[in-house]
Design an enzyme around this catalytic site. Structure first.
Site, PDB file in Angstrom:
ATOM      1  N   GLY A 147      -2.948  -2.659   4.664  1.00  0.00           N
ATOM      2  CA  GLY A 147      -3.633  -3.754   3.984  1.00  0.00           C
ATOM      3  C   GLY A 147      -2.768  -4.284   2.864  1.00  0.00           C
ATOM      4  O   GLY A 147      -1.791  -3.645   2.465  1.00  0.00           O
ATOM      5  N   GLN A 156      -0.986  -8.276  -5.374  1.00  0.00           N
ATOM      6  CA  GLN A 156       0.201  -7.440  -5.159  1.00  0.00           C
ATOM      7  C   GLN A 156       1.471  -8.271  -4.953  1.00  0.00           C
ATOM      8  O   GLN A 156       2.579  -7.754  -5.112  1.00  0.00           O
ATOM      9  CB  GLN A 156       0.000  -6.515  -3.960  1.00  0.00           C
ATOM     10  CG  GLN A 156      -1.068  -5.443  -4.174  1.00  0.00           C
ATOM     11  CD  GLN A 156      -1.207  -4.538  -2.999  1.00  0.00           C
ATOM     12  OE1 GLN A 156      -1.926  -4.865  -2.046  1.00  0.00           O
ATOM     13  NE2 GLN A 156      -0.520  -3.421  -3.010  1.00  0.00           N
ATOM     14  N   CYS A 207      -0.557   3.437  -2.612  1.00  0.00           N
ATOM     15  CA  CYS A 207      -0.598   1.991  -2.815  1.00  0.00           C
ATOM     16  C   CYS A 207       0.831   1.465  -2.807  1.00  0.00           C
ATOM     17  O   CYS A 207       1.724   2.084  -3.398  1.00  0.00           O
ATOM     18  CB  CYS A 207      -1.270   1.673  -4.151  1.00  0.00           C
ATOM     19  SG  CYS A 207      -1.444  -0.097  -4.480  1.00  0.00           S
ATOM     20  N   LEU A 208       1.038   0.347  -2.123  1.00  0.00           N
ATOM     21  CA  LEU A 208       2.399  -0.211  -2.071  1.00  0.00           C
ATOM     22  C   LEU A 208       2.859  -0.656  -3.459  1.00  0.00           C
ATOM     23  O   LEU A 208       4.051  -0.871  -3.676  1.00  0.00           O
ATOM     24  CB  LEU A 208       2.454  -1.385  -1.079  1.00  0.00           C
ATOM     25  CG  LEU A 208       2.210  -1.030   0.383  1.00  0.00           C
ATOM     26  CD1 LEU A 208       2.300  -2.262   1.258  1.00  0.00           C
ATOM     27  CD2 LEU A 208       3.178   0.052   0.865  1.00  0.00           C
ATOM     28  N   HIS A 242     -10.308  -0.661  -0.845  1.00  0.00           N
ATOM     29  CA  HIS A 242      -9.049  -0.582  -1.608  1.00  0.00           C
ATOM     30  C   HIS A 242      -8.539  -1.986  -1.932  1.00  0.00           C
ATOM     31  O   HIS A 242      -8.113  -2.263  -3.052  1.00  0.00           O
ATOM     32  CB  HIS A 242      -8.012   0.204  -0.789  1.00  0.00           C
ATOM     33  CG  HIS A 242      -6.668   0.349  -1.422  1.00  0.00           C
ATOM     34  ND1 HIS A 242      -6.179   1.534  -1.925  1.00  0.00           N
ATOM     35  CD2 HIS A 242      -5.684  -0.570  -1.630  1.00  0.00           C
ATOM     36  CE1 HIS A 242      -4.966   1.334  -2.435  1.00  0.00           C
ATOM     37  NE2 HIS A 242      -4.646   0.073  -2.260  1.00  0.00           N
ATOM     38  N   GLU A 243      -8.616  -2.888  -0.915  1.00  0.00           N
ATOM     39  CA  GLU A 243      -8.101  -4.256  -1.113  1.00  0.00           C
ATOM     40  C   GLU A 243      -8.989  -5.073  -2.041  1.00  0.00           C
ATOM     41  O   GLU A 243      -8.482  -5.786  -2.917  1.00  0.00           O
ATOM     42  CB  GLU A 243      -7.951  -4.986   0.235  1.00  0.00           C
ATOM     43  CG  GLU A 243      -7.077  -4.273   1.268  1.00  0.00           C
ATOM     44  CD  GLU A 243      -5.780  -3.729   0.717  1.00  0.00           C
ATOM     45  OE1 GLU A 243      -5.293  -2.717   1.252  1.00  0.00           O
ATOM     46  OE2 GLU A 243      -5.262  -4.264  -0.278  1.00  0.00           O
ATOM     47  N   HIS A 276      -8.361  -4.348  -5.569  1.00  0.00           N
ATOM     48  CA  HIS A 276      -7.182  -5.051  -6.111  1.00  0.00           C
ATOM     49  C   HIS A 276      -7.575  -6.425  -6.657  1.00  0.00           C
ATOM     50  O   HIS A 276      -7.025  -6.885  -7.653  1.00  0.00           O
ATOM     51  CB  HIS A 276      -6.099  -5.241  -5.033  1.00  0.00           C
ATOM     52  CG  HIS A 276      -5.150  -4.084  -4.884  1.00  0.00           C
ATOM     53  ND1 HIS A 276      -4.439  -3.548  -5.925  1.00  0.00           N
ATOM     54  CD2 HIS A 276      -4.786  -3.382  -3.791  1.00  0.00           C
ATOM     55  CE1 HIS A 276      -3.675  -2.558  -5.487  1.00  0.00           C
ATOM     56  NE2 HIS A 276      -3.874  -2.424  -4.186  1.00  0.00           N
TER      57      HIS A 276
HETATM   58  O1  LIG Z   1      -3.346  -2.566  -1.223  1.00  0.00           O
HETATM   59  C1  LIG Z   1      -2.756  -2.209  -0.183  1.00  0.00           C
HETATM   60  N1  LIG Z   1      -1.835  -1.259  -0.202  1.00  0.00           N
HETATM   61  O2  LIG Z   1      -1.453  -0.785  -1.389  1.00  0.00           O
HETATM   62  C2  LIG Z   1      -1.321  -0.625   0.999  1.00  0.00           C
HETATM   63  C3  LIG Z   1      -2.025   0.709   1.214  1.00  0.00           C
HETATM   64  C4  LIG Z   1      -3.502   0.490   1.522  1.00  0.00           C
HETATM   65  C5  LIG Z   1      -4.234   1.773   1.986  1.00  0.00           C
HETATM   66  C6  LIG Z   1      -4.172   2.937   0.991  1.00  0.00           C
HETATM   67  C7  LIG Z   1      -5.421   3.754   1.299  1.00  0.00           C
HETATM   68  C8  LIG Z   1      -6.396   2.839   1.970  1.00  0.00           C
HETATM   69  C9  LIG Z   1      -5.713   1.501   2.166  1.00  0.00           C
HETATM   70  C10 LIG Z   1      -1.335   1.414   2.366  1.00  0.00           C
HETATM   71  O3  LIG Z   1      -1.466   0.990   3.487  1.00  0.00           O
HETATM   72  N2  LIG Z   1      -0.547   2.492   2.121  1.00  0.00           N
HETATM   73  N3  LIG Z   1      -0.406   2.943   0.844  1.00  0.00           N
HETATM   74  C11 LIG Z   1       0.840   3.671   0.558  1.00  0.00           C
HETATM   75  C12 LIG Z   1       1.074   4.720   1.593  1.00  0.00           C
HETATM   76  C13 LIG Z   1       1.171   4.101   2.914  1.00  0.00           C
HETATM   77  C14 LIG Z   1      -0.003   3.217   3.253  1.00  0.00           C
HETATM   78  C15 LIG Z   1      -1.143   3.995   3.910  1.00  0.00           C
HETATM   79  O4  LIG Z   1      -2.012   4.455   3.222  1.00  0.00           O
HETATM   80  N4  LIG Z   1      -1.140   4.028   5.239  1.00  0.00           N
HETATM   81  C16 LIG Z   1      -2.087   4.663   6.042  1.00  0.00           C
HETATM   82  C17 LIG Z   1      -3.200   5.363   5.542  1.00  0.00           C
HETATM   83  C18 LIG Z   1      -4.097   5.942   6.454  1.00  0.00           C
HETATM   84  C19 LIG Z   1      -3.857   5.820   7.799  1.00  0.00           C
HETATM   85  C20 LIG Z   1      -2.740   5.113   8.234  1.00  0.00           C
HETATM   86  N5  LIG Z   1      -1.864   4.550   7.347  1.00  0.00           N
HETATM   87 NI    NI Z   2      -2.928  -1.068  -2.869  1.00  0.00          NI
END
Ligand SMILES: O=CN(O)C[C@@H](CC1CCCC1)C(=O)N1NCCC[C@H]1C(=O)Nc1ccccn1
Ligand code: NI
Length: 183
Positions: free
Chosen positions: A60, A65, A110-111, A153-154, A157
């Site tokens: 997401g 961001q 979180c990215l 989560h989104e 933000h």
């Molecule tokens: O706001 C948006 N962001 O910050 C990107 C985040 C959003 C997710 C974080 C937790 C729920 C939404 C994101 O995708 N990540 N965060 C950093 C690590 C990699 C990745 C991730 O959690 N991947 C994942 C998790 C579960 C299953 C499969 N893949």
């Molecule tokens: Ni995030």
């Protein structure tokens, strides 16, 4: 295309500012930004593209961001049954939610946060979201499981909330009342 260079990191003011409603019908510029956000999330999940452009995989992305303080989110995630939830939305709003809660047993990242911050992030187990799609259609989504977690989560933000704000400071892995872990 968007790359990690476009993603602002924790400490940047736009991550703590409540984002503005997008006037509808959306401008071509806002539609283009939202489409780029969905493209980024898809690209980040493509091993070749992610490798080539150094993208950190994401499921997401929220406009703050990329330093755009507007209520726009992109989600591209499969649930535990393999159903794809791929959405680029304006002005998403949680209009109802379960009392029951859930969380990712591995915690969240979180990215926009480069370091790991351990701990359970309590979320609602089920939510109903109303939004407008990038094409201008009203959408109403009933979500549970991982998709529900991602949308929360989104949408956080958009309200200047970071995942770690929800972690129990005394005991990050404390049991969460009425909660079940997402497999
Ligand atoms: O706001 C948006 N962001 O910050 C990107 C985040 C959003 C997710 C974080 C937790 C729920 C939404 C994101 O995708 N990540 N965060 C950093 C690590 C990699 C990745 C991730 O959690 N991947 C994942 C998790 C579960 C299953 C499969 N893949
Ligand atoms: Ni995030």
């Amino acid at each position: 295309m968007l790359t990690m260079d476009d993603i602002v990191r924790d400490g940047h003011p736009s991550l703590r500012k409540p984002a503005d409603e997008v006037p509808l019908p959306a401008s071509d510029e806002d539609k283009a930004i939202l489409n780029k956000m969905l493209e980024f999330v898809k690209n980040s999940q493509n091993p070749e593209i992610a490798e080539k452009f150094g993208l950190r995989p994401g499921i997401g992305l929220a406009a703050p961001q990329i330093n755009v303080s507007k209520r726009m989110i992109a989600v591209h995630v499969h649930d535990d049954k393999g159903k794809l939830y791929s959405y680029a939305l304006f002005n998403p709003k949680i209009i109802s939610h379960s009392i029951e809660r859930s969380y990712l047993p591995s915690g969240e990242g979180c990215l926009s946060v480069d370091e790991q911050i351990p701990g359970f992030v309590p979320r609602y187990a089920r939510i109903t979201v109303k939004a407008t799609s990038v094409d201008g259609d009203e959408v109403k989504l009933r979500l549970k499981g991982l998709p529900a977690i991602v949308f929360q989560h989104e949408i956080d933000h958009l309200n200047g909330i970071m995942f770690y704000d929800h972690i129990n400071k005394e005991d990050p892995f404390a049991e969460i009342q009425d909660a079940s872990p997402i497999s």
